[in-house]
Design a protein around this motif. Structure first.
Motif, PDB file in Angstrom:
ATOM      1  N   CYS A  17       0.832  -1.114   0.026  1.00 20.48           N
ATOM      2  CA  CYS A  17      -0.094  -0.277   0.003  1.00 20.48           C
ATOM      3  C   CYS A  17       0.848   1.056   0.102  1.00 20.48           C
ATOM      4  N   THR A  18       2.160   1.111  -0.406  1.00 21.93           N
ATOM      5  CA  THR A  18       3.109   2.375  -0.521  1.00 21.93           C
ATOM      6  C   THR A  18       3.371   2.312  -1.885  1.00 21.93           C
ATOM      7  N   ASP A  19       3.995   3.630  -2.378  1.00 25.90           N
ATOM      8  CA  ASP A  19       4.464   3.804  -3.811  1.00 25.90           C
ATOM      9  C   ASP A  19       5.710   4.731  -3.506  1.00 25.90           C
ATOM     10  N   GLU A  20       6.529   4.231  -3.045  1.00 24.75           N
ATOM     11  CA  GLU A  20       7.854   4.919  -2.823  1.00 24.75           C
ATOM     12  C   GLU A  20       8.428   5.672  -4.130  1.00 24.75           C
ATOM     13  N   THR A  37      11.837   7.627   2.344  1.00 28.24           N
ATOM     14  CA  THR A  37      10.479   7.077   2.750  1.00 28.24           C
ATOM     15  C   THR A  37      10.496   6.260   4.078  1.00 28.24           C
ATOM     16  N   GLY A  39       7.751   4.211   4.814  1.00 32.44           N
ATOM     17  CA  GLY A  39       6.882   3.202   4.669  1.00 32.44           C
ATOM     18  C   GLY A  39       5.428   3.607   4.974  1.00 32.44           C
ATOM     19  N   TYR A  40       4.522   2.795   5.341  1.00 32.32           N
ATOM     20  CA  TYR A  40       2.976   2.761   5.222  1.00 32.32           C
ATOM     21  C   TYR A  40       2.898   3.835   6.440  1.00 32.32           C
ATOM     22  N   ASN A  41       1.978   4.953   6.302  1.00 32.59           N
ATOM     23  CA  ASN A  41       1.251   5.656   7.368  1.00 32.59           C
ATOM     24  C   ASN A  41      -0.007   5.460   7.670  1.00 32.59           C
ATOM     25  N   LYS A  51      -2.860   4.341  -1.753  1.00 29.47           N
ATOM     26  CA  LYS A  51      -1.617   4.244  -1.131  1.00 29.47           C
ATOM     27  C   LYS A  51      -0.986   5.495  -0.301  1.00 29.47           C
ATOM     28  N   SER A  52      -0.337   5.016   0.645  1.00 25.11           N
ATOM     29  CA  SER A  52       0.135   5.934   1.842  1.00 25.11           C
ATOM     30  C   SER A  52       1.415   5.806   1.922  1.00 25.11           C
ATOM     31  N   THR A  53       2.519   6.694   1.580  1.00 26.35           N
ATOM     32  CA  THR A  53       3.693   6.521   1.899  1.00 26.35           C
ATOM     33  C   THR A  53       4.406   7.558   2.709  1.00 26.35           C
ATOM     34  N   THR A  67       3.291  12.745   4.452  1.00 28.89           N
ATOM     35  CA  THR A  67       2.822  11.577   3.779  1.00 28.89           C
ATOM     36  C   THR A  67       2.452  11.831   2.549  1.00 28.89           C
TER      37      THR A  67
END
Length: 82
Positions: A17-20, A37, A39-41, A51-53, A67
């Motif tokens: 669920c992240t998009d670095e 980055t 990671g996920y927040n 997505k949440s990065t 984020t």
């Protein structure tokens, strides 16, 4: 054993669920540098975001934490600052 498997599946789910790459690219375009980055927040983005990065970066000489939320539309990014 079931709890271990459930924990591993949960971690894998949130890693997806992240998009670095997209977040870093977007932050660079917005003038951020030294981007890391995190990671996920959890609970930072709206329900319509997919997505949440999390990130820590510099902008105008200041250290900023926030984020990048990615929406369903291509190249639909929002920055939420802490």
């Amino acid at each position: 054993m079931k709890k271990l498997i459930l924990s591993i599946l949960t971690i894998i789910l949130f890693l997806g669920c992240t998009d670095e790459k997209g977040a870093k690219s977007f932050l660079k375009k917005e003038g951020y540098s030294d981007i890391k980055t995190t990671g996920y927040n959890f609970f930072e983005c709206s329900q319509s975001d997919v997505k949440s990065t999390g990130f820590i970066a510099k902008k105008n000489g200041k250290l900023i934490e926030g984020t990048v939320c990615t929406g369903m539309l291509p190249k639909s990014y929002t920055i939420k600052l802490k």
